[in-house]
Design a protein around this motif. Structure first.
Motif, PDB file in Angstrom:
ATOM      1  N   MET A  22     -12.584 -16.420 -30.401  1.00 21.93           N
ATOM      2  CA  MET A  22     -11.525 -15.247 -29.446  1.00 21.93           C
ATOM      3  C   MET A  22     -13.006 -15.230 -27.703  1.00 21.93           C
ATOM      4  SD  MET A  22     -10.009 -11.114 -28.890  1.00 21.93           S
ATOM      5  CE  MET A  22      -8.497 -12.446 -30.678  1.00 21.93           C
ATOM      6  N   ASP A  23     -11.778 -15.021 -26.883  1.00 22.65           N
ATOM      7  CA  ASP A  23     -12.571 -15.267 -25.368  1.00 22.65           C
ATOM      8  C   ASP A  23     -13.065 -13.323 -25.083  1.00 22.65           C
ATOM      9  OD1 ASP A  23     -10.717 -14.838 -23.886  1.00 22.65           O
ATOM     10  OD2 ASP A  23     -10.484 -16.783 -22.953  1.00 22.65           O
ATOM     11  N   GLU A  24     -14.473 -13.650 -23.869  1.00 23.58           N
ATOM     12  CA  GLU A  24     -14.309 -11.682 -23.919  1.00 23.58           C
ATOM     13  C   GLU A  24     -13.260 -11.139 -23.150  1.00 23.58           C
ATOM     14  OE1 GLU A  24     -17.035  -8.204 -23.614  1.00 23.58           O
ATOM     15  OE2 GLU A  24     -17.370 -10.469 -24.583  1.00 23.58           O
ATOM     16  N   ILE A  25     -12.734 -11.575 -22.420  1.00 24.87           N
ATOM     17  CA  ILE A  25     -11.426 -11.371 -21.708  1.00 24.87           C
ATOM     18  C   ILE A  25      -9.968 -11.187 -22.379  1.00 24.87           C
ATOM     19  CG2 ILE A  25      -9.384 -12.248 -19.883  1.00 24.87           C
ATOM     20  CD1 ILE A  25     -11.938 -13.982 -18.374  1.00 24.87           C
ATOM     21  N   THR A  26     -10.372 -11.719 -23.482  1.00 23.91           N
ATOM     22  CA  THR A  26      -8.589 -11.161 -24.121  1.00 23.91           C
ATOM     23  C   THR A  26      -9.378 -10.596 -25.291  1.00 23.91           C
ATOM     24  OG1 THR A  26      -8.405 -13.596 -24.328  1.00 23.91           O
ATOM     25  CG2 THR A  26      -7.529 -12.131 -26.310  1.00 23.91           C
ATOM     26  N   LEU A  27     -10.647 -10.367 -25.804  1.00 18.03           N
ATOM     27  CA  LEU A  27     -10.961  -8.767 -25.999  1.00 18.03           C
ATOM     28  C   LEU A  27     -11.103  -7.958 -25.163  1.00 18.03           C
ATOM     29  CD1 LEU A  27     -12.296  -7.599 -29.000  1.00 18.03           C
ATOM     30  CD2 LEU A  27     -14.608  -8.210 -27.755  1.00 18.03           C
ATOM     31  N   ARG A  28     -11.444  -7.674 -23.887  1.00 20.69           N
ATOM     32  CA  ARG A  28     -11.097  -6.861 -23.461  1.00 20.69           C
ATOM     33  C   ARG A  28      -9.524  -6.389 -23.362  1.00 20.69           C
ATOM     34  NH1 ARG A  28     -14.521  -9.153 -17.742  1.00 20.69           N
ATOM     35  NH2 ARG A  28     -16.231  -9.858 -19.233  1.00 20.69           N
ATOM     36  N   GLU A  29      -9.090  -7.323 -23.404  1.00 19.06           N
ATOM     37  CA  GLU A  29      -7.598  -7.350 -23.003  1.00 19.06           C
ATOM     38  C   GLU A  29      -7.073  -5.840 -24.233  1.00 19.06           C
ATOM     39  OE1 GLU A  29      -5.644 -10.455 -22.778  1.00 19.06           O
ATOM     40  OE2 GLU A  29      -5.407 -10.562 -20.081  1.00 19.06           O
ATOM     41  N   PHE A  30      -7.371  -6.382 -25.791  1.00 19.38           N
ATOM     42  CA  PHE A  30      -7.512  -5.346 -27.311  1.00 19.38           C
ATOM     43  C   PHE A  30      -8.131  -4.666 -26.512  1.00 19.38           C
ATOM     44  CE2 PHE A  30      -6.161  -9.284 -29.047  1.00 19.38           C
ATOM     45  CZ  PHE A  30      -5.342  -8.951 -30.056  1.00 19.38           C
ATOM     46  N   ASP A  31      -9.057  -3.973 -26.549  1.00 19.03           N
ATOM     47  CA  ASP A  31     -10.419  -3.092 -26.045  1.00 19.03           C
ATOM     48  C   ASP A  31      -8.946  -2.186 -25.006  1.00 19.03           C
ATOM     49  OD1 ASP A  31     -12.105  -3.891 -27.170  1.00 19.03           O
ATOM     50  OD2 ASP A  31     -13.230  -4.308 -25.670  1.00 19.03           O
ATOM     51  N   ALA A  32      -8.906  -2.566 -23.790  1.00 17.05           N
ATOM     52  CA  ALA A  32      -7.849  -1.951 -23.501  1.00 17.05           C
ATOM     53  C   ALA A  32      -6.667  -1.199 -23.957  1.00 17.05           C
ATOM     54  CB  ALA A  32      -7.395  -2.210 -21.783  1.00 17.05           C
ATOM     55  N   LEU A  33      -6.327  -2.039 -24.333  1.00 20.02           N
ATOM     56  CA  LEU A  33      -4.831  -2.230 -25.346  1.00 20.02           C
ATOM     57  C   LEU A  33      -4.992  -0.127 -26.496  1.00 20.02           C
ATOM     58  CD1 LEU A  33      -3.056  -5.006 -25.928  1.00 20.02           C
ATOM     59  CD2 LEU A  33      -2.535  -3.038 -24.709  1.00 20.02           C
ATOM     60  N   CYS A  34      -6.451  -0.283 -26.846  1.00 19.54           N
ATOM     61  CA  CYS A  34      -6.290   0.486 -28.022  1.00 19.54           C
ATOM     62  C   CYS A  34      -7.324   1.742 -27.586  1.00 19.54           C
ATOM     63  CB  CYS A  34      -7.411  -0.119 -29.235  1.00 19.54           C
ATOM     64  SG  CYS A  34      -7.249  -1.047 -29.785  1.00 19.54           S
ATOM     65  N   LEU A  35      -7.390   1.765 -26.097  1.00 22.43           N
ATOM     66  CA  LEU A  35      -7.549   2.961 -25.569  1.00 22.43           C
ATOM     67  C   LEU A  35      -6.934   4.170 -26.015  1.00 22.43           C
ATOM     68  CD1 LEU A  35      -9.029   2.788 -22.190  1.00 22.43           C
ATOM     69  CD2 LEU A  35     -10.139   3.024 -23.847  1.00 22.43           C
ATOM     70  N   PRO A  36      -7.194   5.631 -26.495  1.00 22.70           N
ATOM     71  CA  PRO A  36      -6.448   6.598 -26.672  1.00 22.70           C
ATOM     72  C   PRO A  36      -6.176   7.784 -25.618  1.00 22.70           C
ATOM     73  CG  PRO A  36      -8.910   7.423 -26.516  1.00 22.70           C
ATOM     74  CD  PRO A  36      -8.612   6.031 -26.377  1.00 22.70           C
ATOM     75  N   PRO A  37      -4.901   7.674 -25.826  1.00 27.02           N
ATOM     76  CA  PRO A  37      -4.015   8.808 -24.881  1.00 27.02           C
ATOM     77  C   PRO A  37      -4.715   9.734 -24.098  1.00 27.02           C
ATOM     78  CG  PRO A  37      -3.084   8.703 -26.785  1.00 27.02           C
ATOM     79  CD  PRO A  37      -4.266   8.062 -26.705  1.00 27.02           C
ATOM     80  N   ILE A  38      -4.645   9.267 -22.651  1.00 31.34           N
ATOM     81  CA  ILE A  38      -5.563  10.674 -21.723  1.00 31.34           C
ATOM     82  C   ILE A  38      -4.752  11.513 -22.284  1.00 31.34           C
ATOM     83  CG2 ILE A  38      -6.028  10.768 -18.977  1.00 31.34           C
ATOM     84  CD1 ILE A  38      -6.363   8.352 -19.033  1.00 31.34           C
ATOM     85  N   LYS A  39      -5.270  13.105 -22.555  1.00 35.04           N
ATOM     86  CA  LYS A  39      -4.341  14.075 -22.576  1.00 35.04           C
ATOM     87  C   LYS A  39      -4.610  14.660 -20.683  1.00 35.04           C
ATOM     88  CE  LYS A  39      -4.646  18.560 -24.809  1.00 35.04           C
ATOM     89  NZ  LYS A  39      -5.390  19.257 -26.599  1.00 35.04           N
TER      90      LYS A  39
END
Length: 71
Positions: A22-39
Protein backbone atom coordinates in the motif's frame (compact mmCIF):
# COMPACT_ATOMS: atom_id res chain seq x y z
CA UNK A 1 -13.30 -8.42 20.46
CA UNK A 2 -12.22 -5.19 22.13
CA UNK A 3 -11.34 -3.27 18.97
CA UNK A 4 -13.77 -1.60 16.61
CA UNK A 5 -13.93 -2.74 13.00
CA UNK A 6 -12.34 0.56 11.99
CA UNK A 7 -9.34 -0.08 14.26
CA UNK A 8 -8.90 -3.56 12.79
CA UNK A 9 -9.07 -2.26 9.21
CA UNK A 10 -6.64 0.55 10.06
CA UNK A 11 -4.13 -1.91 11.52
CA UNK A 12 -4.47 -4.05 8.39
CA UNK A 13 -3.80 -0.99 6.23
CA UNK A 14 -0.66 -0.18 8.25
CA UNK A 15 0.51 -3.78 7.86
CA UNK A 16 -0.05 -3.64 4.09
CA UNK A 17 1.94 -0.40 3.93
CA UNK A 18 4.76 -1.88 6.01
CA UNK A 19 5.22 -4.78 3.58
CA UNK A 20 5.02 -2.48 0.55
CA UNK A 21 1.56 -3.40 -0.73
CA UNK A 22 0.00 0.00 0.00
CA UNK A 23 1.40 3.40 -0.91
CA UNK A 24 1.84 6.32 1.49
CA UNK A 25 -1.06 8.35 0.07
CA UNK A 26 -3.55 5.52 0.53
CA UNK A 27 -2.31 4.96 4.08
CA UNK A 28 -2.84 8.67 4.83
CA UNK A 29 -6.41 8.33 3.58
CA UNK A 30 -6.94 5.45 6.02
CA UNK A 31 -5.34 7.54 8.78
CA UNK A 32 -7.77 10.40 8.06
CA UNK A 33 -10.76 8.04 8.16
CA UNK A 34 -9.68 6.73 11.56
CA UNK A 35 -9.39 10.06 13.35
CA UNK A 36 -11.70 10.29 16.35
CA UNK A 37 -14.68 12.62 16.04
CA UNK A 38 -14.06 16.17 17.19
CA UNK A 39 -15.91 17.04 20.35
CA UNK A 40 -17.52 20.46 20.40
CA UNK A 41 -17.70 22.63 23.51
CA UNK A 42 -19.97 25.53 24.31
CA UNK A 43 -18.53 28.85 25.47
CA UNK A 44 -19.57 28.12 29.05
CA UNK A 45 -17.89 24.69 28.96
CA UNK A 46 -14.65 26.25 27.68
CA UNK A 47 -14.80 28.87 30.41
CA UNK A 48 -15.30 26.16 33.08
CA UNK A 49 -12.30 24.21 31.74
CA UNK A 50 -10.18 27.37 31.70
CA UNK A 51 -11.16 28.25 35.28
CA UNK A 52 -10.53 24.69 36.45
CA UNK A 53 -7.01 24.93 34.98
CA UNK A 54 -6.60 28.37 36.60
CA UNK A 55 -5.46 29.82 33.28
CA UNK A 56 -6.07 33.27 31.90
CA UNK A 57 -7.60 33.60 28.46
CA UNK A 58 -4.18 34.42 26.99
CA UNK A 59 -2.50 31.42 28.63
CA UNK A 60 -5.35 29.08 27.68
CA UNK A 61 -5.16 30.35 24.09
CA UNK A 62 -1.43 29.63 24.08
CA UNK A 63 -2.11 26.06 25.30
CA UNK A 64 -4.46 25.60 22.34
CA UNK A 65 -2.18 27.41 19.88
CA UNK A 66 -4.86 29.94 19.04
CA UNK A 67 -5.50 33.64 19.67
CA UNK A 68 -6.98 35.01 22.90
CA UNK A 69 -9.86 36.47 20.89
CA UNK A 70 -10.84 32.92 19.93
CA UNK A 71 -11.04 32.02 23.61
Amino acid sequence: MDKSILEVVHKGAKDLHNVGLMDEITLREFDALCLPPIKTYSASQIKKIRHKCKASQAVFAAYLNTSPSTI
